[in-house]
Design an enzyme around this catalytic site. Structure first.
Site, short mmCIF file in Angstrom:
data_model
loop_
_atom_site.label_atom_id
_atom_site.label_comp_id
_atom_site.label_asym_id
_atom_site.label_seq_id
_atom_site.Cartn_x
_atom_site.Cartn_y
_atom_site.Cartn_z
N HIS A 127 0.68 -1.06 0.23
CA HIS A 127 0.45 -0.05 0.46
C HIS A 127 0.81 0.80 -0.10
O HIS A 127 1.86 1.38 0.31
CB HIS A 127 -0.47 -0.20 1.89
CG HIS A 127 -1.90 0.33 1.22
ND1 HIS A 127 -1.76 2.45 1.65
CD2 HIS A 127 -3.07 0.60 1.22
CE1 HIS A 127 -2.68 3.09 2.11
NE2 HIS A 127 -3.80 2.31 1.71
N ASP A 204 3.16 -4.36 8.45
CA ASP A 204 1.84 -3.52 7.63
C ASP A 204 0.43 -4.96 7.48
O ASP A 204 0.27 -5.79 6.70
CB ASP A 204 1.39 -3.21 6.32
CG ASP A 204 0.23 -2.51 6.05
OD1 ASP A 204 -0.61 -2.62 6.93
OD2 ASP A 204 0.56 -1.59 4.66
N GLN A 207 -4.36 -5.70 7.14
CA GLN A 207 -5.43 -5.80 6.14
C GLN A 207 -5.34 -7.24 6.66
O GLN A 207 -6.51 -8.86 6.85
CB GLN A 207 -4.96 -5.81 5.06
CG GLN A 207 -5.43 -5.26 3.93
CD GLN A 207 -7.02 -4.47 4.07
OE1 GLN A 207 -8.12 -4.83 4.45
NE2 GLN A 207 -6.93 -3.25 4.34
N LYS A 230 -10.31 -0.95 10.08
CA LYS A 230 -10.77 -1.89 9.68
C LYS A 230 -11.73 -3.33 10.44
O LYS A 230 -11.23 -4.19 9.76
CB LYS A 230 -9.38 -2.22 8.62
CG LYS A 230 -9.32 -0.61 7.54
CD LYS A 230 -8.12 -1.32 6.58
CE LYS A 230 -6.86 -0.18 6.33
NZ LYS A 230 -7.98 0.16 4.83
N CYS A 368 -4.76 2.43 -3.27
CA CYS A 368 -3.81 3.02 -2.96
C CYS A 368 -2.45 1.96 -3.18
O CYS A 368 -1.77 1.21 -2.47
CB CYS A 368 -3.63 3.31 -1.47
SG CYS A 368 -4.60 4.37 -1.26
N1 PLP Z 1 -1.80 -0.54 4.92
C1 PLP Z 1 -2.87 -1.44 3.26
C2 PLP Z 1 -2.19 -2.58 3.46
C3 PLP Z 1 -3.88 -0.73 3.88
O1 PLP Z 1 -5.12 -1.89 3.08
C4 PLP Z 1 -4.58 0.46 4.72
C5 PLP Z 1 -5.61 0.69 4.10
O2 PLP Z 1 -6.06 0.37 3.62
C6 PLP Z 1 -3.51 1.10 4.74
C7 PLP Z 1 -2.26 0.72 4.98
C8 PLP Z 1 -3.31 2.44 5.62
O3 PLP Z 1 -4.25 2.16 6.93
P1 PLP Z 1 -4.41 4.06 7.15
O4 PLP Z 1 -5.30 4.29 5.63
O5 PLP Z 1 -5.82 3.10 8.20
O6 PLP Z 1 -4.25 4.32 8.29
#
Ligand code: PLP
Length: 410
Positions: A127, A204, A207, A230, A368
């Protein structure tokens, strides 16, 4: 526990007031969970209860409400620590979300641990929030970014990952589950490979934490990041877990109240972690809400939630296979509840628009994941993502909706 094998989805749906509504005269079919999930009544009530009964600022107060707010906030931290298998509650730092957690590490750890000529190994599944902070750091210190490719199914090419690790690799930063493809990465294997060259590993978990049982100790990584919104919790709250020795050696990310011990005119001393990283009045209520979400999910069982989503994706893949022009991206089996697809040469925005007219919420765009989209040879996909309150009726509505999209544009 609400049953042994299958989730009682009808009962779960009743816990989520937002799902009871109609959109455009149709039952709401909410399939945008990878972007943000919905909240059960238990979370809404915990937030309300906190604001109606307990709110005051934390830590500094002697009075009753401040003690209650402090107990609620620190209790939430203990709930998170248990949920992720952290042995030490002091390793749980509350942040705004995954994005802030990764930026915290890039800033507070990266600025001393990564220097000129060092390498940061990322993957094409990341992401943007696990790419851009490292680009900023790399530019600042003169480090180099490298990327591990994927195979045609969307799995990481592990032999390439091994080959890209060198004695200059300081960090491997990798997503646990891909938000674009649903690929579940072999984090344990990645950690083992990284250790051979002495690299640290950031995972990260945006998900993964909402969908899989989690044990950061067993994963043996160094940093783990995830977001509350999420996983049925509030927006604006998330978690960075990091090894205590790293939290102790890193400099604070931000300065201000709450994080200091002693402030002189020209220098200060800091509290022990995690408070060293939580400058200012924290997001108390949403930490309490996150703990309520964790209790709710834990009561149902993360393994059962994961299995349910797995089953829904398999059903969706089977049902959609006969839809003309439908092509799914990502692994055929062993994936999380994320289904990215294309429908002939229709633009994903058009697909999502027509689905929306039928009350079906999906996401269309690059998610993203621009480098991943480029690798797949597309600018965007349509993405349906499942959670514990989705059922086969939702999948049927999606598939009927896709046939209606084709008809609409033919
Ligand atoms: N990493 C992953 C794999 C994501 O799917 C997301 C959000 O869609 C993020 C990071 C970023 O999360 P946040 O916008 O809650 O900081």
């Amino acid at each position: 526990m609400r049953g042994k094998v299958n989730l009682d989805v009808a009962a779960i749906r009743r816990d989520f007031p937002i799902l009871a509504q109609e959109v455009k005269g149709n039952r709401l079919v909410y399939l945008d969970n990878a972007a943000s999930a919905q909240r059960p009544r238990a979370v809404l009530e915990a937030l309300n209860r906190y604001y109606e009964r307990d709110h005051a600022n934390v830590h500094r107060g002697i009075h009753e409400l401040s003690s209650r707010a402090t107990r609620a906030y620190e209790g939430a931290r203990e709930t998170v620590a248990r949920f992720i298998g952290a042995g030490d509650v002091g390793e749980v730092v509350f942040v705004r979300g995954t994005t802030e957690a990764i930026n915290l590490v890039a800033s507070a750890w990266g600025s001393y641990a990564i220097g000129e000529g060092d390498e940061i190994l990322l993957t094409l599944l990341e992401h943007h929030s696990n790419i851009v902070p490292w680009q900023l750091l790399a530019r600042r210190v003169g480090a180099q970014l490298k990327f591990v490719d994927i195979d045609d199914e969307g799995r990481l090419r592990m032999e390439q990952l091994e080959g890209l690790l060198t004695e200059r690799t300081r960090l491997v930063a990798v997503t646990h589950v891909s938000n674009g493809l649903g690929t579940i990465n072999p984090v344990g294997e990645i950690v083992t490979a990284a250790r051979r060259v002495g690299a640290r590993v950031l995972v990260d978990g945006a998900q993964a934490a909402p969908h899989l049982p989690l044990d950061v100790k067993a994963l043996d990584c160094d940093f783990y990041a995830f977001s509350g919104h999420k996983m049925c919790g509030p927006t604006g709250i998330g978690v960075l877990w990091a090894r205590r020795e790293l939290l102790e050696e890193m400099d604070p990310y931000q300065g201000g109240g709450e994080m200091i011990e002693l402030v002189e005119l020209d220098r200060s001393t800091y509290k022990a972690p995690p408070h060293k990283y939580e400058a200012g009045t924290p997001n108390i209520a949403d930490a309490v809400g996150l703990a309520a979400a964790i209790d709710y999910l834990t009561d149902i069982g993360l393994d059962r939630i994961g299995a349910h989503e797995h089953e829904l994706v398999a059903y969706a893949l089977e049902r959609a296979a006969s839809i003309p022009g439908f092509r799914a991206f990502g692994p055929g089996r062993g994936r999380a509840g994320v289904l990215s697809f294309e429908l002939g040469d229709l633009h994903p925005h058009d697909v999502a628009q027509v689905l929306n007219d039928r009350g079906i919420a999906v996401r269309a765009g690059h998610h993203c994941n621009q480098p991943l989209m480029r690798r797949l040879g597309v600018t965007a996909t349509t993405r349906a993502s499942f959670y514990l309150y989705n059922d086969r009726d939702d999948v049927d509505a999606l598939c009927d909706g896709l046939r209606a999209v084709i008809e609409f544009f033919s």
